[in-house]
Design an enzyme around this catalytic site. Structure first.
Site, PDB file in Angstrom:
ATOM      1  N   ARG A  80     -84.079  29.467  49.279  1.00  0.00           N
ATOM      2  CA  ARG A  80     -85.258  30.267  48.960  1.00  0.00           C
ATOM      3  C   ARG A  80     -85.391  31.416  49.970  1.00  0.00           C
ATOM      4  O   ARG A  80     -84.953  31.299  51.107  1.00  0.00           O
ATOM      5  CB  ARG A  80     -86.520  29.410  48.983  1.00  0.00           C
ATOM      6  CG  ARG A  80     -86.735  28.618  47.701  1.00  0.00           C
ATOM      7  CD  ARG A  80     -88.016  27.836  47.727  1.00  0.00           C
ATOM      8  NE  ARG A  80     -87.986  26.784  48.726  1.00  0.00           N
ATOM      9  CZ  ARG A  80     -88.526  26.845  49.922  1.00  0.00           C
ATOM     10  NH1 ARG A  80     -89.211  27.917  50.288  1.00  0.00           N
ATOM     11  NH2 ARG A  80     -88.414  25.845  50.766  1.00  0.00           N
ATOM     12  N   TYR A 208     -80.535  31.313  42.660  1.00  0.00           N
ATOM     13  CA  TYR A 208     -80.579  30.018  43.334  1.00  0.00           C
ATOM     14  C   TYR A 208     -81.914  29.285  43.206  1.00  0.00           C
ATOM     15  O   TYR A 208     -82.982  29.878  43.429  1.00  0.00           O
ATOM     16  CB  TYR A 208     -80.269  30.200  44.830  1.00  0.00           C
ATOM     17  CG  TYR A 208     -80.013  28.872  45.487  1.00  0.00           C
ATOM     18  CD1 TYR A 208     -78.759  28.279  45.408  1.00  0.00           C
ATOM     19  CD2 TYR A 208     -81.029  28.185  46.120  1.00  0.00           C
ATOM     20  CE1 TYR A 208     -78.530  27.045  45.956  1.00  0.00           C
ATOM     21  CE2 TYR A 208     -80.800  26.937  46.681  1.00  0.00           C
ATOM     22  CZ  TYR A 208     -79.551  26.373  46.599  1.00  0.00           C
ATOM     23  OH  TYR A 208     -79.322  25.140  47.141  1.00  0.00           O
ATOM     24  N   GLY A 209     -81.844  28.010  42.937  1.00  0.00           N
ATOM     25  CA  GLY A 209     -82.949  27.052  43.053  1.00  0.00           C
ATOM     26  C   GLY A 209     -84.331  27.640  42.848  1.00  0.00           C
ATOM     27  O   GLY A 209     -84.635  28.256  41.823  1.00  0.00           O
ATOM     28  N   LYS A 217     -90.951  25.901  41.859  1.00  0.00           N
ATOM     29  CA  LYS A 217     -91.912  26.317  42.894  1.00  0.00           C
ATOM     30  C   LYS A 217     -92.813  27.444  42.382  1.00  0.00           C
ATOM     31  O   LYS A 217     -94.009  27.479  42.703  1.00  0.00           O
ATOM     32  CB  LYS A 217     -91.181  26.765  44.154  1.00  0.00           C
ATOM     33  CG  LYS A 217     -90.181  25.745  44.685  1.00  0.00           C
ATOM     34  CD  LYS A 217     -90.844  24.466  45.111  1.00  0.00           C
ATOM     35  CE  LYS A 217     -89.805  23.396  45.368  1.00  0.00           C
ATOM     36  NZ  LYS A 217     -89.846  22.703  46.591  1.00  0.00           N
ATOM     37  N   HIS A 237     -97.006  19.904  46.810  1.00  0.00           N
ATOM     38  CA  HIS A 237     -95.589  19.707  47.116  1.00  0.00           C
ATOM     39  C   HIS A 237     -95.388  18.261  47.572  1.00  0.00           C
ATOM     40  O   HIS A 237     -95.196  17.991  48.754  1.00  0.00           O
ATOM     41  CB  HIS A 237     -95.196  20.695  48.230  1.00  0.00           C
ATOM     42  CG  HIS A 237     -93.729  20.815  48.462  1.00  0.00           C
ATOM     43  ND1 HIS A 237     -93.209  21.200  49.672  1.00  0.00           N
ATOM     44  CD2 HIS A 237     -92.675  20.627  47.643  1.00  0.00           C
ATOM     45  CE1 HIS A 237     -91.882  21.246  49.590  1.00  0.00           C
ATOM     46  NE2 HIS A 237     -91.542  20.896  48.369  1.00  0.00           N
ATOM     47  N   SER A 259     -89.609  21.028  52.568  1.00  0.00           N
ATOM     48  CA  SER A 259     -88.302  20.956  51.929  1.00  0.00           C
ATOM     49  C   SER A 259     -87.268  20.388  52.895  1.00  0.00           C
ATOM     50  O   SER A 259     -87.273  20.706  54.080  1.00  0.00           O
ATOM     51  CB  SER A 259     -87.852  22.355  51.501  1.00  0.00           C
ATOM     52  OG  SER A 259     -88.787  22.927  50.634  1.00  0.00           O
ATOM     53  N   ALA A 260     -86.373  19.572  52.351  1.00  0.00           N
ATOM     54  CA  ALA A 260     -85.263  18.983  53.111  1.00  0.00           C
ATOM     55  C   ALA A 260     -85.740  18.101  54.267  1.00  0.00           C
ATOM     56  O   ALA A 260     -85.128  18.063  55.333  1.00  0.00           O
ATOM     57  CB  ALA A 260     -84.306  20.079  53.604  1.00  0.00           C
ATOM     58  N   CYS A 261     -86.852  17.371  54.069  1.00  0.00           N
ATOM     59  CA  CYS A 261     -87.336  16.400  55.060  1.00  0.00           C
ATOM     60  C   CYS A 261     -87.348  14.982  54.479  1.00  0.00           C
ATOM     61  O   CYS A 261     -88.070  14.112  54.983  1.00  0.00           O
ATOM     62  CB  CYS A 261     -88.734  16.768  55.537  1.00  0.00           C
ATOM     63  SG  CYS A 261     -88.760  18.188  56.645  1.00  0.00           S
ATOM     64  N   GLY A 262     -86.600  14.758  53.410  1.00  0.00           N
ATOM     65  CA  GLY A 262     -86.422  13.389  52.926  1.00  0.00           C
ATOM     66  C   GLY A 262     -87.368  12.954  51.813  1.00  0.00           C
ATOM     67  O   GLY A 262     -87.566  11.750  51.628  1.00  0.00           O
ATOM     68  N   THR A 264     -86.856  13.165  48.541  1.00  0.00           N
ATOM     69  CA  THR A 264     -86.084  12.462  47.512  1.00  0.00           C
ATOM     70  C   THR A 264     -85.688  11.067  48.002  1.00  0.00           C
ATOM     71  O   THR A 264     -85.769  10.088  47.249  1.00  0.00           O
ATOM     72  CB  THR A 264     -84.839  13.289  47.127  1.00  0.00           C
ATOM     73  OG1 THR A 264     -85.273  14.606  46.759  1.00  0.00           O
ATOM     74  CG2 THR A 264     -84.096  12.673  45.969  1.00  0.00           C
ATOM     75  N   ASP A 286     -90.747  15.753  44.155  1.00  0.00           N
ATOM     76  CA  ASP A 286     -90.995  17.062  44.774  1.00  0.00           C
ATOM     77  C   ASP A 286     -92.393  17.625  44.520  1.00  0.00           C
ATOM     78  O   ASP A 286     -92.956  18.246  45.408  1.00  0.00           O
ATOM     79  CB  ASP A 286     -89.948  18.070  44.270  1.00  0.00           C
ATOM     80  CG  ASP A 286     -89.883  19.342  45.106  1.00  0.00           C
ATOM     81  OD1 ASP A 286     -90.007  19.245  46.339  1.00  0.00           O
ATOM     82  OD2 ASP A 286     -89.705  20.423  44.525  1.00  0.00           O
ATOM     83  N   ASN A 373     -77.625  23.263  52.500  1.00  0.00           N
ATOM     84  CA  ASN A 373     -78.633  23.250  51.423  1.00  0.00           C
ATOM     85  C   ASN A 373     -77.960  23.106  50.055  1.00  0.00           C
ATOM     86  O   ASN A 373     -78.486  23.547  49.046  1.00  0.00           O
ATOM     87  CB  ASN A 373     -79.478  24.523  51.463  1.00  0.00           C
ATOM     88  CG  ASN A 373     -80.734  24.410  50.604  1.00  0.00           C
ATOM     89  OD1 ASN A 373     -81.340  23.334  50.513  1.00  0.00           O
ATOM     90  ND2 ASN A 373     -81.127  25.496  49.951  1.00  0.00           N
ATOM     91  N   ARG A 375     -76.965  21.313  46.649  1.00  0.00           N
ATOM     92  CA  ARG A 375     -77.942  20.577  45.843  1.00  0.00           C
ATOM     93  C   ARG A 375     -77.296  19.877  44.651  1.00  0.00           C
ATOM     94  O   ARG A 375     -76.262  20.312  44.155  1.00  0.00           O
ATOM     95  CB  ARG A 375     -78.987  21.563  45.296  1.00  0.00           C
ATOM     96  CG  ARG A 375     -79.807  22.264  46.372  1.00  0.00           C
ATOM     97  CD  ARG A 375     -81.029  21.478  46.711  1.00  0.00           C
ATOM     98  NE  ARG A 375     -81.757  21.999  47.869  1.00  0.00           N
ATOM     99  CZ  ARG A 375     -82.990  21.595  48.183  1.00  0.00           C
ATOM    100  NH1 ARG A 375     -83.619  20.710  47.447  1.00  0.00           N
ATOM    101  NH2 ARG A 375     -83.587  22.062  49.251  1.00  0.00           N
ATOM    102  N   ARG A 406     -91.321  17.238  60.271  1.00  0.00           N
ATOM    103  CA  ARG A 406     -90.160  16.883  61.084  1.00  0.00           C
ATOM    104  C   ARG A 406     -90.498  17.318  62.505  1.00  0.00           C
ATOM    105  O   ARG A 406     -90.486  18.497  62.820  1.00  0.00           O
ATOM    106  CB  ARG A 406     -88.966  17.666  60.520  1.00  0.00           C
ATOM    107  CG  ARG A 406     -87.640  17.422  61.159  1.00  0.00           C
ATOM    108  CD  ARG A 406     -86.634  18.379  60.544  1.00  0.00           C
ATOM    109  NE  ARG A 406     -86.168  17.948  59.239  1.00  0.00           N
ATOM    110  CZ  ARG A 406     -85.124  17.147  59.045  1.00  0.00           C
ATOM    111  NH1 ARG A 406     -84.417  16.712  60.068  1.00  0.00           N
ATOM    112  NH2 ARG A 406     -84.764  16.801  57.834  1.00  0.00           N
ATOM    113  N   ASN A 502     -88.316   2.648  56.213  1.00  0.00           N
ATOM    114  CA  ASN A 502     -89.629   3.296  56.068  1.00  0.00           C
ATOM    115  C   ASN A 502     -90.577   2.451  55.222  1.00  0.00           C
ATOM    116  O   ASN A 502     -91.791   2.630  55.243  1.00  0.00           O
ATOM    117  CB  ASN A 502     -89.479   4.691  55.447  1.00  0.00           C
ATOM    118  CG  ASN A 502     -88.794   5.664  56.403  1.00  0.00           C
ATOM    119  OD1 ASN A 502     -88.774   5.427  57.614  1.00  0.00           O
ATOM    120  ND2 ASN A 502     -88.226   6.736  55.880  1.00  0.00           N
TER     121      ASN A 502
END
Ligand code: SAT
Ligand code: MN
Length: 591
Positions: A80, A208-209, A217, A237, A259-262, A264, A286, A373, A375, A406, A502
């Site tokens: 992004r 992209y995405g 988004k 989000h 984004s990209a902090c787990g 999923t 998401d 990144n 995907r 994070r 977790n």
């Protein structure tokens, strides 16, 4: 004899509004052909075959990855682009200091200049889609016009796309207009513009995405958050996960991480061995649309129907469900390739890369084989723990809202807010290290309130005010928590094992909601006491746990000072209730 209802064969005849807009866009962009997408399997196959023939999609090993393809995006188009993403409201203040702003007329002029004639030699695809279960009163529709067949294939996986969506649009008469072209993929001619007052989006120059799949988004967060404020709901989000205990009771949690902090991974979590009889169900990974229900609780739907997840790190230990989900009918974007035509990424723990994500012979000196990144795009229905409730038109009741970021220091493993408004302050103060999901430096701590910094379609001050009001109107609001899986020791190692473990934290959260778990009262909120968190079978040292749960008053005093300075950027519009809450928080840490 009753006659069968007449089938309207031409999609363009279904909705006059959509057809008129498509005609207007076609006049501007001058495509060679216009194709209305019906979402059928035959349409998908034909598009896929076209892309394979053009060598844009590379078929992967048909025995080990049936139906899977690799797509390589332009190397300058892999994430992004927040610096060229704008919210174009009439009043600058409505977009707020949290967004880049441009006056609508200027933005339209700029974008229309870029779009003029840009589809010559290309096909214009009309992609009607529905965000949310097709029969849900909370679902919202849109139409994306794009010249990228890759985007069409992704939208078909990520949304309810095609005839049914168009039929709903024809019934309702409203839809979000999303106009997209990959242009020349020139970063200097790349803009993502949002016009919330017009329910429209214009995106140029990226394939992209989040820049190009406009249902995600752009629509489901930026435009929807604006609509949600007007209509009394929340577009967030957040992943949505159901935790079923051995008695068969399921609690649903909505969790907001950047984004990209787990997200999923948490949405597909596999409980540790000692949690026999517990099950985890994914509703979404998401985005959550949250609506007050008639019983005074908050209900969530997932507007999406697929996952656009981070590939690196995915393996049977970290996320077996995701690993199994992406073994067939998946589009991999920017991963590496093995000699056996299998996809490869860092953390896969098997095979080795022959070509890197750019298709060059792999050379570790040139960086990772898969882009950080990179995907996967895949239908949610392939997830072994896909929740049957994910298609429920009314959504699922939310017991807890969990914020997180994070952060290598400061924020403890988990704590609970004292009240809804205190929870809103915790959400507003979320900070996180930046990741590869957006262009720019990685690992820098920045404020990312509610993990919505890149996605709130309006002024954060108004957004927090709206949050406070939504909670105040709920008779049985969810409890609010904050977690941090990313605490590091002095040696740089993570203190908490994360992933399946977790579950232990989620269990404390659920038990707190049911009044069954203990906690200690601290200046920042309720934390588990030394014996409140289930660490049975977990090889973790008592001193490590103490470090994970410590509250350093001096450090928090400094943190609240910084949160205050950040909130001050929003000036007069900042809700009084939030200011009061911050004053209280400061007082409790002796500030
Ligand atoms: O590129 S996306 O916005 O779709 C993914 C993400 O950053 O969360
Ligand atoms: Mn996201």
């Amino acid at each position: 004899m009753a006659t069968a209802p007449q089938r309207i064969t031409h999609l363009e005849n279904l909705s006059r509004e959509v057809a008129a807009w498509v005609a207007e866009v076609a006049r501007l962009t001058v495509p060679d052909a216009v194709v209305w997408c019906d979402g059928s399997e035959s349409e998908r196959r034909a598009l896929q075959a076209r892309l394979v023939e053009a060598r844009e999609l590379i078929p992967l090993n048909a025995a080990s990855y049936p139906g899977c393809h690799l797509y390589r995006s332009d190397p300058n188009d892999v994430a992004r682009v927040e610096h060229v993403t704008f919210v174009c409201t009439r009043e600058r203040e409505d977009a707020g200091p949290n967004n880049h702003w441009m006056a609508p007329a200027e933005a339209h002029r700029k974008m229309d200049d870029l779009f003029r004639g840009c589809m010559r030699g290309r096909t214009l695809y009309v992609v009607p889609y529905c965000m949310g279960p097709i029969d849900s009163p909370y679902a919202r529709c849109g139409v994306e016009i794009t010249d990228s067949p890759y985007v069409v294939l992704n939208m078909r996986l990520m949304t309810r796309m095609g005839r049914e969506a168009l039929e709903r649009i024809a019934r309702e008469g409203t839809f979000v207009k999303g106009l997209h072209s990959t242009g020349e993929l020139d970063p200097a001619r790349r803009f993502i513009m949002h016009f919330p007052e017009e329910l429209s989006i214009k995106s140029f120059g990226s394939g992209y995405g989040g820049n190009a799949l406009l249902g995600k988004k752009c629509h489901a967060l930026r435009i929807a958050s604006w609509q949600a404020r007007r209509e009394g709901w929340l577009a967030e989000h957040m992943l949505i996960v159901g935790i079923e205990n051995p008695r068969g009771e399921t609690h649903y949690l909505a969790c907001a991480f950047p984004s990209a902090c787990g997200k999923t991974n948490l949405a597909m979590l596999i409980p540790p061995a000692s949690y026999a009889g517990w099950k985890v169900w994914t509703v979404g990974d998401d985005i959550a649309w949250l609506h007050p229900g008639s019983d005074g609780r908050l209900y969530a739907i997932n507007p999406e129907k697929g996952y656009f997840g981070v590939v690196p790190g995915t393996n049977p230990q970290t996320n077996r469900n995701a690993f199994e989900t992406i073994r067939r009918d998946t589009i991999f974007t920017n991963v590496a390739l093995t000699a056996e035509d299998e996809p490869w990424w860092e953390g896969l723990q098997a095979g080795e890369p022959l070509f890197d994500w750019q298709g060059r012979p792999f050379d570790p000196k040139k960086g990772p084989a898969a882009h950080p990144n990179s995907r996967f795009t895949v239908s949610a229905e392939q997830n072994p723990c896909y929740s049957p409730a994910a298609d429920a038109p009314q959504g699922v009741p939310i017991s807890a809202i969990v914020f997180g970021g994070r952060r290598r220091s400061l924020a403890p493993l988990v704590y609970q807010a004292r009240s809804w408004t205190h929870g809103v302050l915790i959400g507003a103060g979320v900070a996180s290290e930046t990741t590869a999901a957006a262009t720019g430096e990685v690992g820098v701590v920045r404020r990312d309130p509610m993990a919505m910094k890149p996605f709130a379609g309006y002024n954060f001050a108004d957004y927090w005010d709206h949050w406070i009001k939504v909670g105040a109107a709920l008779e049985r609001p969810p409890q609010i928590f904050h977690v941090n899986w990313f605490r590091q020791g002095d040696d740089g190692k993570f203190l908490w094992p994360g992933f399946g473990e977790n579950m232990r934290v989620l269990r404390w959260i659920i038990d707190r909601c049911g009044g069954a778990a203990g906690a200690v009262d601290t200046p920042i909120g309720h934390l588990p006491g030394p014996t409140d968190l289930d660490t049975h079978g977990l090889p973790i040292h008592g001193s490590t746990l103490a470090e994970l749960l410590e509250v350093d008053r001096d450090a928090w005093r400094a943190e609240f000072g910084q949160v205050g300075a950040y909130l001050d950027e929003f000036g007069e519009r900042l809700p009084q209730a939030l200011k009061r809450e911050l004053g209280e928080a400061l007082r409790r840490v002796g500030g």
